[in-house]
Design a protein around this motif. Structure first.
Motif, PDB file in Angstrom:
ATOM      1  N   GLN A  21       0.807  -1.219   0.000  1.00 22.75           N
ATOM      2  CA  GLN A  21       0.000   0.000   0.000  1.00 22.75           C
ATOM      3  C   GLN A  21       0.842   1.272   0.000  1.00 22.75           C
ATOM      4  N   GLY A  22       2.146   1.141  -0.202  1.00 22.84           N
ATOM      5  CA  GLY A  22       2.982   2.330  -0.209  1.00 22.84           C
ATOM      6  C   GLY A  22       3.162   2.899   1.185  1.00 22.84           C
ATOM      7  N   MET A  23       3.413   4.211   1.252  1.00 24.04           N
ATOM      8  CA  MET A  23       3.680   4.854   2.536  1.00 24.04           C
ATOM      9  C   MET A  23       2.885   6.138   2.644  1.00 24.04           C
ATOM     10  N   ASN A  24       2.833   6.651   3.887  1.00 22.77           N
ATOM     11  CA  ASN A  24       2.252   7.961   4.143  1.00 22.77           C
ATOM     12  C   ASN A  24       3.063   8.623   5.240  1.00 22.77           C
ATOM     13  N   PHE A  25       2.830   9.901   5.470  1.00 23.37           N
ATOM     14  CA  PHE A  25       3.644  10.627   6.443  1.00 23.37           C
ATOM     15  C   PHE A  25       2.757  11.553   7.272  1.00 23.37           C
ATOM     16  N   ARG A  26       3.321  12.032   8.347  1.00 23.78           N
ATOM     17  CA  ARG A  26       2.630  13.027   9.159  1.00 23.78           C
ATOM     18  C   ARG A  26       3.485  14.271   9.259  1.00 23.78           C
ATOM     19  N   MET A  27       2.849  15.426   9.414  1.00 20.71           N
ATOM     20  CA  MET A  27       3.542  16.697   9.588  1.00 20.71           C
ATOM     21  C   MET A  27       3.450  17.100  11.048  1.00 20.71           C
ATOM     22  N   ARG A  28       4.571  17.437  11.628  1.00 22.42           N
ATOM     23  CA  ARG A  28       4.590  17.856  13.024  1.00 22.42           C
ATOM     24  C   ARG A  28       4.076  19.282  13.133  1.00 22.42           C
TER      25      ARG A  28
ATOM     26  N   SER B 119       4.864  26.380  13.586  1.00 21.66           N
ATOM     27  CA  SER B 119       4.630  27.618  12.837  1.00 21.66           C
ATOM     28  C   SER B 119       5.788  27.834  11.880  1.00 21.66           C
ATOM     29  N   GLY B 120       5.443  28.343  10.699  1.00 25.14           N
ATOM     30  CA  GLY B 120       6.477  28.674   9.712  1.00 25.14           C
ATOM     31  C   GLY B 120       7.278  27.470   9.290  1.00 25.14           C
ATOM     32  N   THR B 121       8.614  27.627   9.319  1.00 21.37           N
ATOM     33  CA  THR B 121       9.498  26.563   8.837  1.00 21.37           C
ATOM     34  C   THR B 121       9.623  25.404   9.819  1.00 21.37           C
ATOM     35  N   THR B 122       9.014  25.520  10.992  1.00 25.00           N
ATOM     36  CA  THR B 122       9.114  24.414  11.945  1.00 25.00           C
ATOM     37  C   THR B 122       8.155  23.281  11.592  1.00 25.00           C
ATOM     38  N   THR B 123       7.201  23.538  10.688  1.00 21.21           N
ATOM     39  CA  THR B 123       6.282  22.489  10.266  1.00 21.21           C
ATOM     40  C   THR B 123       6.982  21.595   9.258  1.00 21.21           C
ATOM     41  N   GLN B 124       7.192  20.353   9.637  1.00 20.58           N
ATOM     42  CA  GLN B 124       7.880  19.424   8.754  1.00 20.58           C
ATOM     43  C   GLN B 124       7.470  17.998   9.086  1.00 20.58           C
ATOM     44  N   CYS B 125       7.795  17.112   8.178  1.00 22.59           N
ATOM     45  CA  CYS B 125       7.499  15.698   8.382  1.00 22.59           C
ATOM     46  C   CYS B 125       8.430  15.139   9.456  1.00 22.59           C
TER      47      CYS B 125
ATOM     48  N   VAL C 223      -3.005   3.548   3.783  1.00 20.41           N
ATOM     49  CA  VAL C 223      -2.954   4.073   5.138  1.00 20.41           C
ATOM     50  C   VAL C 223      -3.114   5.596   5.061  1.00 20.41           C
ATOM     51  N   LEU C 224      -4.218   6.100   5.608  1.00 13.95           N
ATOM     52  CA  LEU C 224      -4.491   7.534   5.594  1.00 13.95           C
ATOM     53  C   LEU C 224      -4.068   8.156   6.911  1.00 13.95           C
ATOM     54  N   VAL C 225      -3.537   9.363   6.834  1.00 11.90           N
ATOM     55  CA  VAL C 225      -3.068  10.069   8.028  1.00 11.90           C
ATOM     56  C   VAL C 225      -3.626  11.472   7.994  1.00 11.90           C
ATOM     57  N   ASN C 226      -4.271  11.904   9.093  1.00 14.36           N
ATOM     58  CA  ASN C 226      -4.801  13.266   9.138  1.00 14.36           C
ATOM     59  C   ASN C 226      -4.794  13.773  10.565  1.00 14.36           C
TER      60      ASN C 226
ATOM     61  N   ALA D 138       0.910  19.899  21.150  1.00 17.46           N
ATOM     62  CA  ALA D 138       0.223  19.396  22.338  1.00 17.46           C
ATOM     63  C   ALA D 138      -1.276  19.273  22.107  1.00 17.46           C
ATOM     64  N   GLU D 139      -1.827  20.006  21.186  1.00 14.73           N
ATOM     65  CA  GLU D 139      -3.267  19.993  20.934  1.00 14.73           C
ATOM     66  C   GLU D 139      -3.608  19.341  19.598  1.00 14.73           C
ATOM     67  N   ALA D 140      -2.656  18.631  19.031  1.00 10.31           N
ATOM     68  CA  ALA D 140      -2.904  17.926  17.777  1.00 10.31           C
ATOM     69  C   ALA D 140      -3.742  16.673  18.039  1.00 10.31           C
ATOM     70  N   ASP D 141      -4.443  16.235  17.049  1.00 11.94           N
ATOM     71  CA  ASP D 141      -5.254  15.012  17.147  1.00 11.94           C
ATOM     72  C   ASP D 141      -5.023  14.206  15.875  1.00 11.94           C
ATOM     73  N   LEU D 142      -3.882  13.480  15.836  1.00 12.73           N
ATOM     74  CA  LEU D 142      -3.488  12.744  14.643  1.00 12.73           C
ATOM     75  C   LEU D 142      -4.169  11.387  14.622  1.00 12.73           C
ATOM     76  N   ARG D 143      -4.827  11.089  13.521  1.00 14.46           N
ATOM     77  CA  ARG D 143      -5.507   9.811  13.369  1.00 14.46           C
ATOM     78  C   ARG D 143      -4.949   9.077  12.143  1.00 14.46           C
ATOM     79  N   ILE D 144      -4.780   7.777  12.287  1.00 17.33           N
ATOM     80  CA  ILE D 144      -4.327   6.893  11.215  1.00 17.33           C
ATOM     81  C   ILE D 144      -5.470   5.948  10.894  1.00 17.33           C
ATOM     82  N   LEU D 145      -5.890   5.918   9.633  1.00 14.91           N
ATOM     83  CA  LEU D 145      -7.061   5.148   9.229  1.00 14.91           C
ATOM     84  C   LEU D 145      -6.653   4.098   8.196  1.00 14.91           C
ATOM     85  N   PHE D 146      -7.103   2.874   8.367  1.00 16.75           N
ATOM     86  CA  PHE D 146      -6.842   1.812   7.394  1.00 16.75           C
ATOM     87  C   PHE D 146      -7.757   0.632   7.676  1.00 16.75           C
TER      88      PHE D 146
END
Length: 803
Positions: free
Chosen positions: A87-94, A97-103, A150-153, A162-170
């Protein structure tokens, strides 16, 4: 009956004649020079298959010689995956703000189901020093193979980890549907989700696909207008019920589509965000009980969900009730009778729905009422039928198409075909903008994975093709090629790289701030197959998207430009250790091998075309000159027609009509190159048939055919051989001309095709690519011209120099 004595006398006569002709020929310096050059080319042509040369089309320089690219995950070694990542791969972004947002993490479904590599969801780190290391101490084990992407959102805050709500769906092939929560900063983030971070539901059959709808994308303006007024926001939700919560849709193999929703969102007054908790099923709709569904997709405003079936039906449903859209009149849209529809995609509001088929059609309908958008039809038997037929050069592709991918604004769509082509289609005008051929050799390729346009980070379009390595039924020796193209509307190849195995899913691109100067990182997973066709494992690779190809490569012995005061140095030795005596072309093919092996085809075309041209010309000249009268008039008028027709335009016309093949080119040159020979032979026959020895033959009762072929033909044969030497060089030039303008045989590397590739690659300044075929054509044509001049002196004594 010929006696042995007569035979000996004839052999003696022939030897005497040949010796006499050789003595005359040897006196011609230009003839000897031409003979020497011709012998050299003939020896090269005969011995080139045994020289150990590289295949002129199917071999190209290794990637390490022609590609400059930063490789991560241990470079070209990659990371061995625990079983095939089908099914390949997926990633999440941390969040940041600004340039601090990255995988900061990758997810993949893998395993083979045994104790050592169980079916599981695996998580990987990407930070330098730990790249390719598992992010969880143990993977999240599943009871069966993960059967959906595999979906990631992140349904929570995108700026505060601290207030993120990351869900992985499959979903899995035992019918179990999972939603996992993975943390960013808490202690559990280094372990696989467990306890309250796991939600699952058991559905009726293997899960095919999952999609979700995050309602923040539609009502963001409302939230911005009333950031603290919970009542206003809830009232807006009540007036737009299909937008009142996040939506999740799951399709199964037995034809059931499920709709899930979270409870009404709870506003957190401290963070001014809405929390998403575990979902609940709101409906289950049995679409069909005879076939599997495709991946579902949801419209941009969350109002509709669309799903296809493997027998060519497309359904549109209300996302909240699961009922068929009212304006669809209770029936699905038939994509195409008896053909599999791919997963639909949508764009715009009201939504446009695109889906492709395995007979080269793309369907585009208005999702609200299933009417076909103007222009997205094709003609069959004088009538218009639904579906846009993909064509290149007015020829239908007709292949099995991949899923459709799209630019965010819906202006262009991209699709691949198992014919080896990738197409970019202007969605507004419904026409093909780009037809990119992934074949870089004579071996068949297939595009089985949807092209991926990275609009977020790099702006590049990534296309993957599979090369069957001449064994379409054996995937164990297949390899893949990844093309990085300038954009969705520009087919310029920025770089390409080959991989052992098959790339099963689109690449993914993400930002990694540790890799300074890179537009984005690219992740590729490959599958390796056993001889029985089963996927046994794979490898995960990561590269910078900012690579570049440095072909054509100059010859290895060439030196750099001299800098005053410094010693002249050679170019860097190729990393593979290969030696390129004449460098490479733009594809990485070896120029020396192409040049030497090209001599075989050049001489083949020259000799065969000249031979057939002379045979036709001699026969026409003999018959016309000997019989005379009406036969002569008819044959010579036909010859005049051949003579007055412009040779090159006629060759171009025939070559364009017929299939591009060396044998067709030989046939074409033979059919148009005999006119002048016929005229000359006829004139000689008119003189010969009045000679006394012909009268003697008639008196003795010789038939006309015997006189022509027994008495006259041997006397015109030297003249035919003379013109044959000129015809050889003419045929070689004609073939080179046809190939240069693109009408040659692409499956044969001739000198003309080499020049054609030079022109199309804008590489006229690369002398090591341009000069070898040009010099070879010049030398071999000059050799036969010099031979012809020497033969002319033998045939016509008046031309010999007096001594």
């Amino acid at each position: 009956m010929v006696t042995s004595r007569q035979l000996k006398e004839k052999v003696r006569d022939y030897r005497r004649s040949i010796k006499h002709s050789w003595n005359l020929f040897r006196e011609s310096r230009i003839g000897m020079m031409g003979l020497l050059i011709m012998v050299v080319f003939i020896v090269v042509a005969l011995t080139s298959p045994y020289m150990g040369l590289r295949d002129p089309l199917d071999w190209w320089a290794p990637d390490e010689d022609i590609l400059i690219i930063d490789g991560y995950f241990y470079g070209d070694t990659g990371v061995e995956t625990p079983g095939p990542f089908l099914q390949g791969m997926n990633f999440r972004m941390r969040p940041g703000s600004g340039t601090t947002t990255q995988c900061d993490r990758l997810y993949a479904a893998g395993g083979v189901g045994d104790d050592f590599t169980p079916y599981a969801l695996y998580a990987y780190r990407i930070d330098d020093g730990y790249e390719g290391k598992e992010a969880w101490s143990f993977p999240f084990k599943t009871d069966s193979r993960i059967s959906s992407k595999v979906l990631v959102n992140n349904f929570g805050s995108e700026s505060n980890a601290a207030e993120a709500d990351l869900r992985i769906l499959f979903g899995c092939d035992n019918g179990k549907f999972y939603i996992l929560k993975d943390g960013f900063i808490d202690a559990s983030s280094s372990t696989a989700p467990a306890g309250a971070n796991i939600w699952s539901a058991t559905l009726d059959s293997p899960i095919v696909g999952v999609c979700y709808y995050d309602q923040r994308g539609v009502n963001q303006s409302e939230l911005n207008a009333n950031p603290g007024d919970e009542t206003e926001v809830r009232n807006w939700f009540a007036e737009n019920p299909f937008n009142s919560y996040d939506l999740i849709f799951v399709s199964t193999a037995n034809g059931t589509l499920y709709g899930f929703a979270g409870p009404a969102r709870d506003l957190n007054p401290v963070t001014d965000t809405y929390n998403v908790t575990k979902p609940s099923m709101i409906w289950a709709e049995s679409i069909t009980n005879t076939t599997s569904l495709t991946y579902p997709t949801v419209s941009e405003n969350g109002q509709y969900v669309f799903v296809g079936t493997n027998d060519g039906m497309l359904y549109g449903l209300d996302s909240v009730t699961g009922d068929l859209i009212p304006d669809w009149m209770g029936t699905p849209y038939s994509v195409t009778d008896g053909y599999m529809s791919t997963s639909p995609i949508t764009v715009g509001n009201p939504p446009l729905v695109y889906t492709s088929t395995n007979n080269g059609l793309i369907h585009c309908i208005w999702g609200s009422n299933k009417t076909v958008k103007d222009g997205w039809t094709h003609e069959v038997g004088g009538s218009l039928e639904d579906g846009f037929e993909i064509q290149r050069n007015r020829v239908a592709d007709g292949g099995n198409l991949t899923d459709v991918s799209m630019l965010p604004d819906g202006s262009y769509i991209m699709v691949g075909s198992d014919t080896g082509f990738m197409y970019t289609i202007n969605a507004k005008t419904a026409n093909v903008s780009i037809a990119f051929d992934t074949k870089i050799s004579t071996q068949a390729t297939a595009v089985r994975v949807a092209p991926y346009f990275d609009w977020r980070f790099s702006g590049y379009l990534f296309v993957t093709s599979t090369n069957m390595n001449d064994t379409a039924t054996d995937p164990s020796d297949d390899f893949s090629i990844l093309f990085c193209m300038a954009s969705a509307g520009n087919d310029t190849v920025i770089w390409r790289k080959s991989f052992d195995g098959v790339i099963p899913s689109p690449v993914i691109c993400f930002i990694n701030n540790d890799h300074v100067g890179s537009k984005a990182d690219v992740i590729i997973t490959t599958l390796n197959y056993a001889d029985n066709g089963n996927a046994t494992g794979g490898t995960m690779y990561s590269y910078s998207s900012s690579g570049r190809v440095i072909t054509p490569l100059p010859p290895t012995w060439v030196t750099d430009d001299h800098v005053e005061g410094e010693e002249r140095t050679k170019y860097d030795t190729p990393e593979s250790g290969n030696y390129y005596w004449l460098g490479t072309d733009a594809q990485g093919h070896d120029i020396l091998s192409q040049t030497l092996l090209g001599s075989r085809i050049a001489l083949l075309v020259g000799f065969l075309s000249a031979f057939f041209s002379i045979v036709i010309g001699v026969i026409f000249g003999l018959v016309s000159g000997y019989y005379g009268k009406g036969i002569d008039a008819v044959l010579m008028r036909f010859t005049d027609v051949i003579l007055v027709l412009p040779s090159l335009p006629l060759l171009i016309t025939f070559a364009a009509i017929m299939n591009p093949s060396i044998w067709n080119i030989i046939l074409i040159i033979s059919l148009v190159g005999w006119g002048g020979v016929a005229r000359v032979i006829r004139a000689e026959v008119l003189s010969l048939k009045e000679r006394p020895f012909i009268d003697s033959a008639r008196v003795t009762g010789a038939s006309k055919s015997r006189i022509m072929f027994k008495h006259i033909a041997p006397n015109v044969l030297p003249l035919g051989l003379l013109y044959m030497t000129f015809a050889v060089s003419g045929a070689i030039l004609f073939e080179a001309s046809l190939s240069f303008i693109g009408l040659g045989d692409p499956s044969s590397m001739t000198w003309g095709m080499m020049l054609n590739y030079v022109q199309h690659s804008n590489a006229l300044t690369n002398w090591w690519w341009l000069l070898p075929p040009g010099i070879c054509i010049t030398l071999v044509c000059m050799a036969f011209f010099l031979l012809g001049r020497a033969f002319d002196e033998i045939v016509n004594p008046r031309l010999r120099r007096r001594r």
